[in-house]
Motif scaffolding. Structure first.
Motif, PDB file in Angstrom:
ATOM      1  N   SER A  61       0.855  -1.182   0.000  1.00  0.00           N
ATOM      2  CA  SER A  61       0.000   0.000   0.000  1.00  0.00           C
ATOM      3  C   SER A  61       0.888   1.228   0.000  1.00  0.00           C
ATOM      4  CB  SER A  61      -0.894   0.005   1.241  1.00  0.00           C
ATOM      5  OG  SER A  61      -1.558   1.251   1.351  1.00  0.00           O
ATOM      6  N   ALA A  63      -0.330   4.121   0.730  1.00  0.00           N
ATOM      7  CA  ALA A  63      -1.069   5.073   1.559  1.00  0.00           C
ATOM      8  C   ALA A  63      -0.136   5.780   2.525  1.00  0.00           C
ATOM      9  CB  ALA A  63      -2.163   4.345   2.328  1.00  0.00           C
ATOM     10  N   GLU A  68      -6.340   6.740   3.888  1.00  0.00           N
ATOM     11  CA  GLU A  68      -5.993   6.202   2.569  1.00  0.00           C
ATOM     12  C   GLU A  68      -5.807   4.683   2.638  1.00  0.00           C
ATOM     13  OE1 GLU A  68      -2.426   8.207   1.350  1.00  0.00           O
ATOM     14  OE2 GLU A  68      -3.449  10.103   0.976  1.00  0.00           O
ATOM     15  N   TYR A  69      -5.221   4.210   3.736  1.00  0.00           N
ATOM     16  CA  TYR A  69      -4.977   2.773   3.886  1.00  0.00           C
ATOM     17  C   TYR A  69      -6.295   2.002   3.960  1.00  0.00           C
ATOM     18  CZ  TYR A  69      -3.109  -1.679   5.340  1.00  0.00           C
ATOM     19  OH  TYR A  69      -2.807  -3.018   5.390  1.00  0.00           O
ATOM     20  N   LYS A  71      -8.947   2.254   2.278  1.00  0.00           N
ATOM     21  CA  LYS A  71      -9.404   1.841   0.941  1.00  0.00           C
ATOM     22  C   LYS A  71      -8.660   0.593   0.468  1.00  0.00           C
ATOM     23  CE  LYS A  71     -10.533   6.569  -0.333  1.00  0.00           C
ATOM     24  NZ  LYS A  71     -10.119   7.743  -1.099  1.00  0.00           N
ATOM     25  N   ASP A  72      -7.341   0.559   0.722  1.00  0.00           N
ATOM     26  CA  ASP A  72      -6.554  -0.618   0.325  1.00  0.00           C
ATOM     27  C   ASP A  72      -6.979  -1.851   1.124  1.00  0.00           C
ATOM     28  OD1 ASP A  72      -5.119   0.934  -1.486  1.00  0.00           O
ATOM     29  OD2 ASP A  72      -3.520   1.375  -0.049  1.00  0.00           O
ATOM     30  N   HIS A  76      -8.743  -5.246  -0.265  1.00  0.00           N
ATOM     31  CA  HIS A  76      -8.130  -6.546   0.042  1.00  0.00           C
ATOM     32  C   HIS A  76      -9.170  -7.501   0.628  1.00  0.00           C
ATOM     33  CE1 HIS A  76      -5.092  -9.427   1.294  1.00  0.00           C
ATOM     34  NE2 HIS A  76      -5.605  -9.389   2.510  1.00  0.00           N
ATOM     35  N   TYR A 139      -2.363  -8.295   5.097  1.00  0.00           N
ATOM     36  CA  TYR A 139      -2.953  -7.156   4.400  1.00  0.00           C
ATOM     37  C   TYR A 139      -1.861  -6.467   3.589  1.00  0.00           C
ATOM     38  CZ  TYR A 139      -7.363  -7.540   6.864  1.00  0.00           C
ATOM     39  OH  TYR A 139      -8.571  -7.983   7.309  1.00  0.00           O
ATOM     40  N   PRO A 140      -2.241  -5.530   2.722  1.00  0.00           N
ATOM     41  CA  PRO A 140      -1.195  -4.789   1.991  1.00  0.00           C
ATOM     42  C   PRO A 140      -0.199  -4.163   2.974  1.00  0.00           C
ATOM     43  CG  PRO A 140      -3.344  -4.306   1.064  1.00  0.00           C
ATOM     44  CD  PRO A 140      -3.588  -5.113   2.316  1.00  0.00           C
TER      45      PRO A 140
END
Length: 172
Positions: A61, A63, A68-69, A71-72, A76, A139-140
């Motif tokens: 990510s 972000a 912002e994170y 959304k990633d 996911h 996670y990302p």
């Protein structure tokens, strides 16, 4: 006679010297040749081993904030639970609405989950959401953050399907 002996001696000396020189010349031609100097083979070219670069195992990510994170992370989760996503707009009455904080470390692992608004009337839904969140790890990787805590609202339908507020299609 003395002179005669000297002449013989000189002749003999000259003859012996000539014979010795001829013998040395002959023997020098018969000697074994000097051994050839064998050059060691040229070293083989060494392949340059590439430098090991640590690359995150999963997605990353870019972000720079937890907003912002989010959304990633939602994308996911949707990818991991595609069969559980409610398609279309959510109906006006839902089985549960919960707000969950998820702590992600620098490797994308879930460190903790905290309910900000827990749907306590349906503990089985709470347990299922927590199980899905943890099962979706890693996670990302938050490349620009050492760790991140993101917050999302879970909209849970009685069918067991859900949407996240971050990616919701709306509600009637």
């Amino acid at each position: 006679m003395n002179q005669h002996l000297r002449q013989i001696q000189n002749a003999l000396t000259t003859t012996l010297l000539s014979l010795g020189a001829a013998t040395l010349g002959f023997l020098s031609g018969c000697s074994t040749p000097s051994p050839e100097v064998i050059k060691p083979p040229a070293p083989l070219p060494v392949a340059k081993v590439p430098e090991i670069v640590k690359v995150p195992a999963g997605p990353t990510s870019l972000a720079r904030t937890s907003r912002e994170y989010r959304k990633d992370a939602a994308g996911h989760l949707y990818g991991m639970q595609a069969h559980r996503i409610y398609k279309g707009r959510m109906p006006p009455m839902l089985e549960a609405v919960g707000v969950l904080n998820v702590d992600i470390d620098k490797k994308g692992a879930v460190k903790a989950v905290h309910w900000m608004r827990a749907p306590k009337h349906v503990p089985q839904v709470m347990a299922e959401i927590e199980r899905m969140v943890k099962a979706a790890a890693p996670y990302p990787v938050p490349q620009h953050l050492s760790q991140v805590t993101y917050t999302d609202t879970w909209l849970w339908h009685k069918s067991g399907k859900f949407q996240l507020d971050t990616l919701t299609e709306g509600q009637d």
